[in-house]
Write a protein that holds these residues in place. Sequence first.
Motif, PDB file in Angstrom:
ATOM      1  N   ASP A   1     -33.199 -23.946  -0.938  1.00  0.00           N
ATOM      2  CA  ASP A   1     -33.466 -25.373  -0.731  1.00  0.00           C
ATOM      3  C   ASP A   1     -34.943 -25.711  -0.892  1.00  0.00           C
ATOM      4  OD1 ASP A   1     -34.385 -24.107   1.540  1.00  0.00           O
ATOM      5  OD2 ASP A   1     -33.552 -25.562   2.947  1.00  0.00           O
ATOM      6  N   ARG A   2     -35.649 -24.905  -1.684  1.00  0.00           N
ATOM      7  CA  ARG A   2     -37.082 -25.110  -1.893  1.00  0.00           C
ATOM      8  C   ARG A   2     -37.423 -25.121  -3.387  1.00  0.00           C
ATOM      9  NH1 ARG A   2     -39.572 -25.997   2.913  1.00  0.00           N
ATOM     10  NH2 ARG A   2     -38.504 -24.965   4.601  1.00  0.00           N
ATOM     11  N   ALA A   3     -38.462 -25.875  -3.739  1.00  0.00           N
ATOM     12  CA  ALA A   3     -38.916 -25.955  -5.131  1.00  0.00           C
ATOM     13  C   ALA A   3     -40.235 -25.193  -5.249  1.00  0.00           C
ATOM     14  CB  ALA A   3     -39.118 -27.403  -5.539  1.00  0.00           C
ATOM     15  N   PHE A   4     -40.307 -24.343  -6.260  1.00  0.00           N
ATOM     16  CA  PHE A   4     -41.504 -23.543  -6.481  1.00  0.00           C
ATOM     17  C   PHE A   4     -42.052 -23.808  -7.873  1.00  0.00           C
ATOM     18  CE2 PHE A   4     -39.033 -21.360  -3.278  1.00  0.00           C
ATOM     19  CZ  PHE A   4     -39.986 -21.134  -2.304  1.00  0.00           C
ATOM     20  N   LYS A   5     -43.356 -24.047  -7.936  1.00  0.00           N
ATOM     21  CA  LYS A   5     -44.022 -24.332  -9.205  1.00  0.00           C
ATOM     22  C   LYS A   5     -44.093 -23.056 -10.030  1.00  0.00           C
ATOM     23  CE  LYS A   5     -48.383 -26.199 -10.923  1.00  0.00           C
ATOM     24  NZ  LYS A   5     -49.680 -26.734 -10.493  1.00  0.00           N
ATOM     25  N   ARG A   6     -43.735 -23.185 -11.303  1.00  0.00           N
ATOM     26  CA  ARG A   6     -43.820 -22.056 -12.224  1.00  0.00           C
ATOM     27  C   ARG A   6     -44.512 -22.500 -13.505  1.00  0.00           C
ATOM     28  NH1 ARG A   6     -38.686 -18.967 -13.613  1.00  0.00           N
ATOM     29  NH2 ARG A   6     -38.610 -18.749 -11.359  1.00  0.00           N
ATOM     30  N   ILE A   7     -45.549 -21.770 -13.876  1.00  0.00           N
ATOM     31  CA  ILE A   7     -46.267 -22.033 -15.118  1.00  0.00           C
ATOM     32  C   ILE A   7     -45.381 -21.578 -16.281  1.00  0.00           C
ATOM     33  CG2 ILE A   7     -48.350 -21.558 -16.464  1.00  0.00           C
ATOM     34  CD1 ILE A   7     -48.810 -23.074 -13.786  1.00  0.00           C
ATOM     35  N   VAL A   8     -45.259 -22.409 -17.301  1.00  0.00           N
ATOM     36  CA  VAL A   8     -44.442 -22.085 -18.469  1.00  0.00           C
ATOM     37  C   VAL A   8     -45.289 -22.240 -19.727  1.00  0.00           C
ATOM     38  CG1 VAL A   8     -42.243 -22.739 -17.404  1.00  0.00           C
ATOM     39  CG2 VAL A   8     -43.554 -24.451 -18.662  1.00  0.00           C
ATOM     40  N   GLU A   9     -44.756 -21.740 -20.821  1.00  0.00           N
ATOM     41  CA  GLU A   9     -45.425 -21.868 -22.114  1.00  0.00           C
ATOM     42  C   GLU A   9     -44.507 -22.602 -23.074  1.00  0.00           C
ATOM     43  OE1 GLU A   9     -46.903 -18.860 -25.623  1.00  0.00           O
ATOM     44  OE2 GLU A   9     -46.929 -18.144 -23.562  1.00  0.00           O
ATOM     45  N   LEU A  10     -45.010 -23.657 -23.673  1.00  0.00           N
ATOM     46  CA  LEU A  10     -44.238 -24.401 -24.660  1.00  0.00           C
ATOM     47  C   LEU A  10     -44.393 -23.694 -25.995  1.00  0.00           C
ATOM     48  CD1 LEU A  10     -45.206 -28.042 -23.687  1.00  0.00           C
ATOM     49  CD2 LEU A  10     -43.346 -26.618 -22.823  1.00  0.00           C
ATOM     50  N   GLU A  11     -43.258 -23.267 -26.570  1.00  0.00           N
ATOM     51  CA  GLU A  11     -43.323 -22.446 -27.774  1.00  0.00           C
ATOM     52  C   GLU A  11     -43.154 -23.242 -29.055  1.00  0.00           C
ATOM     53  OE1 GLU A  11     -41.363 -18.677 -27.614  1.00  0.00           O
ATOM     54  OE2 GLU A  11     -43.198 -18.137 -26.589  1.00  0.00           O
ATOM     55  N   LYS A  12     -42.054 -23.941 -29.190  1.00  0.00           N
ATOM     56  CA  LYS A  12     -41.795 -24.674 -30.427  1.00  0.00           C
ATOM     57  C   LYS A  12     -41.352 -26.077 -30.084  1.00  0.00           C
ATOM     58  CE  LYS A  12     -40.426 -20.642 -33.088  1.00  0.00           C
ATOM     59  NZ  LYS A  12     -39.409 -20.009 -33.892  1.00  0.00           N
ATOM     60  N   LEU A  13     -41.890 -27.030 -30.804  1.00  0.00           N
ATOM     61  CA  LEU A  13     -41.510 -28.418 -30.618  1.00  0.00           C
ATOM     62  C   LEU A  13     -40.676 -28.863 -31.806  1.00  0.00           C
ATOM     63  CD1 LEU A  13     -44.985 -29.750 -29.489  1.00  0.00           C
ATOM     64  CD2 LEU A  13     -43.027 -29.318 -28.020  1.00  0.00           C
ATOM     65  N   TYR A  14     -39.539 -29.466 -31.529  1.00  0.00           N
ATOM     66  CA  TYR A  14     -38.703 -30.071 -32.555  1.00  0.00           C
ATOM     67  C   TYR A  14     -38.675 -31.570 -32.268  1.00  0.00           C
ATOM     68  CZ  TYR A  14     -37.266 -25.271 -33.406  1.00  0.00           C
ATOM     69  OH  TYR A  14     -37.263 -23.924 -33.698  1.00  0.00           O
ATOM     70  N   GLU A  15     -37.844 -32.299 -32.945  1.00  0.00           N
ATOM     71  CA  GLU A  15     -37.807 -33.751 -32.763  1.00  0.00           C
ATOM     72  C   GLU A  15     -37.747 -34.139 -31.287  1.00  0.00           C
ATOM     73  OE1 GLU A  15     -34.828 -35.566 -35.153  1.00  0.00           O
ATOM     74  OE2 GLU A  15     -35.509 -34.549 -36.960  1.00  0.00           O
ATOM     75  N   ASP A  16     -36.722 -33.715 -30.571  1.00  0.00           N
ATOM     76  CA  ASP A  16     -36.589 -34.051 -29.156  1.00  0.00           C
ATOM     77  C   ASP A  16     -36.266 -32.822 -28.316  1.00  0.00           C
ATOM     78  OD1 ASP A  16     -34.047 -33.649 -30.106  1.00  0.00           O
ATOM     79  OD2 ASP A  16     -33.175 -35.379 -29.110  1.00  0.00           O
ATOM     80  N   THR A  17     -36.657 -31.643 -28.785  1.00  0.00           N
ATOM     81  CA  THR A  17     -36.351 -30.392 -28.111  1.00  0.00           C
ATOM     82  C   THR A  17     -37.606 -29.519 -28.041  1.00  0.00           C
ATOM     83  OG1 THR A  17     -34.117 -30.480 -29.021  1.00  0.00           O
ATOM     84  CG2 THR A  17     -34.840 -28.376 -28.143  1.00  0.00           C
ATOM     85  N   VAL A  18     -37.768 -28.839 -26.910  1.00  0.00           N
ATOM     86  CA  VAL A  18     -38.896 -27.939 -26.723  1.00  0.00           C
ATOM     87  C   VAL A  18     -38.360 -26.576 -26.312  1.00  0.00           C
ATOM     88  CG1 VAL A  18     -40.980 -27.487 -25.367  1.00  0.00           C
ATOM     89  CG2 VAL A  18     -40.345 -29.828 -25.916  1.00  0.00           C
ATOM     90  N   MET A  19     -38.865 -25.514 -26.928  1.00  0.00           N
ATOM     91  CA  MET A  19     -38.541 -24.153 -26.512  1.00  0.00           C
ATOM     92  C   MET A  19     -39.551 -23.789 -25.430  1.00  0.00           C
ATOM     93  SD  MET A  19     -36.185 -22.681 -28.863  1.00  0.00           S
ATOM     94  CE  MET A  19     -36.552 -20.996 -28.627  1.00  0.00           C
ATOM     95  N   VAL A  20     -39.059 -23.319 -24.286  1.00  0.00           N
ATOM     96  CA  VAL A  20     -39.920 -23.033 -23.151  1.00  0.00           C
ATOM     97  C   VAL A  20     -39.817 -21.563 -22.786  1.00  0.00           C
ATOM     98  CG1 VAL A  20     -40.406 -23.591 -20.746  1.00  0.00           C
ATOM     99  CG2 VAL A  20     -39.593 -25.376 -22.284  1.00  0.00           C
ATOM    100  N   LYS A  21     -40.960 -20.912 -22.650  1.00  0.00           N
ATOM    101  CA  LYS A  21     -41.012 -19.516 -22.233  1.00  0.00           C
ATOM    102  C   LYS A  21     -41.456 -19.490 -20.773  1.00  0.00           C
ATOM    103  CE  LYS A  21     -43.051 -15.113 -23.564  1.00  0.00           C
ATOM    104  NZ  LYS A  21     -43.973 -14.458 -24.512  1.00  0.00           N
ATOM    105  N   GLY A  22     -40.704 -18.764 -19.937  1.00  0.00           N
ATOM    106  CA  GLY A  22     -41.085 -18.643 -18.534  1.00  0.00           C
ATOM    107  C   GLY A  22     -39.999 -19.058 -17.565  1.00  0.00           C
ATOM    108  N   ILE A  23     -38.870 -19.539 -18.086  1.00  0.00           N
ATOM    109  CA  ILE A  23     -37.709 -19.827 -17.240  1.00  0.00           C
ATOM    110  C   ILE A  23     -36.520 -19.058 -17.784  1.00  0.00           C
ATOM    111  CG2 ILE A  23     -38.462 -22.057 -16.360  1.00  0.00           C
ATOM    112  CD1 ILE A  23     -36.833 -23.420 -18.496  1.00  0.00           C
ATOM    113  N   ASN A  24     -35.559 -18.812 -16.910  1.00  0.00           N
ATOM    114  CA  ASN A  24     -34.392 -18.015 -17.273  1.00  0.00           C
ATOM    115  C   ASN A  24     -33.136 -18.869 -17.301  1.00  0.00           C
ATOM    116  OD1 ASN A  24     -35.856 -15.484 -17.294  1.00  0.00           O
ATOM    117  ND2 ASN A  24     -35.963 -15.715 -15.078  1.00  0.00           N
ATOM    118  N   PRO A  25     -32.172 -18.501 -18.149  1.00  0.00           N
ATOM    119  CA  PRO A  25     -30.898 -19.238 -18.173  1.00  0.00           C
ATOM    120  C   PRO A  25     -30.267 -19.254 -16.776  1.00  0.00           C
ATOM    121  CG  PRO A  25     -31.001 -17.677 -19.993  1.00  0.00           C
ATOM    122  CD  PRO A  25     -32.180 -17.388 -19.111  1.00  0.00           C
ATOM    123  N   GLY A  26     -29.763 -20.408 -16.406  1.00  0.00           N
ATOM    124  CA  GLY A  26     -29.076 -20.543 -15.121  1.00  0.00           C
ATOM    125  C   GLY A  26     -29.970 -20.954 -13.965  1.00  0.00           C
TER     126      GLY A  26
END
Length: 66
Positions: free
Chosen positions: A14-39
């Motif tokens: 029940d808590r939110a934790f800040k996580r630094i991520v890296e934006l990898e590829k930008l498309y029209e309306d989609t961003v690939m993000v490194k640093g988060i996991n599926p689910g």
Amino acid sequence: MSDGEDYVYVVEEDRAFKRIVELEKLYEDTVMVKGINPGELLVVSGMKNLNDGSKVRISDERGKLE
């Protein structure tokens, strides 16, 4: 993004934790993000009101609390 950092808030129990991520590829309306996991649960609204470790409530896509 704030102060040159790209980040998300990941929800654990029940808590939110800040996580630094890296934006990898930008498309029209989609961003690939490194640093988060599926689910992993991400905060999608109200981030400006959060600090690392803030207590959060989870709701479904219609805004109903689970």
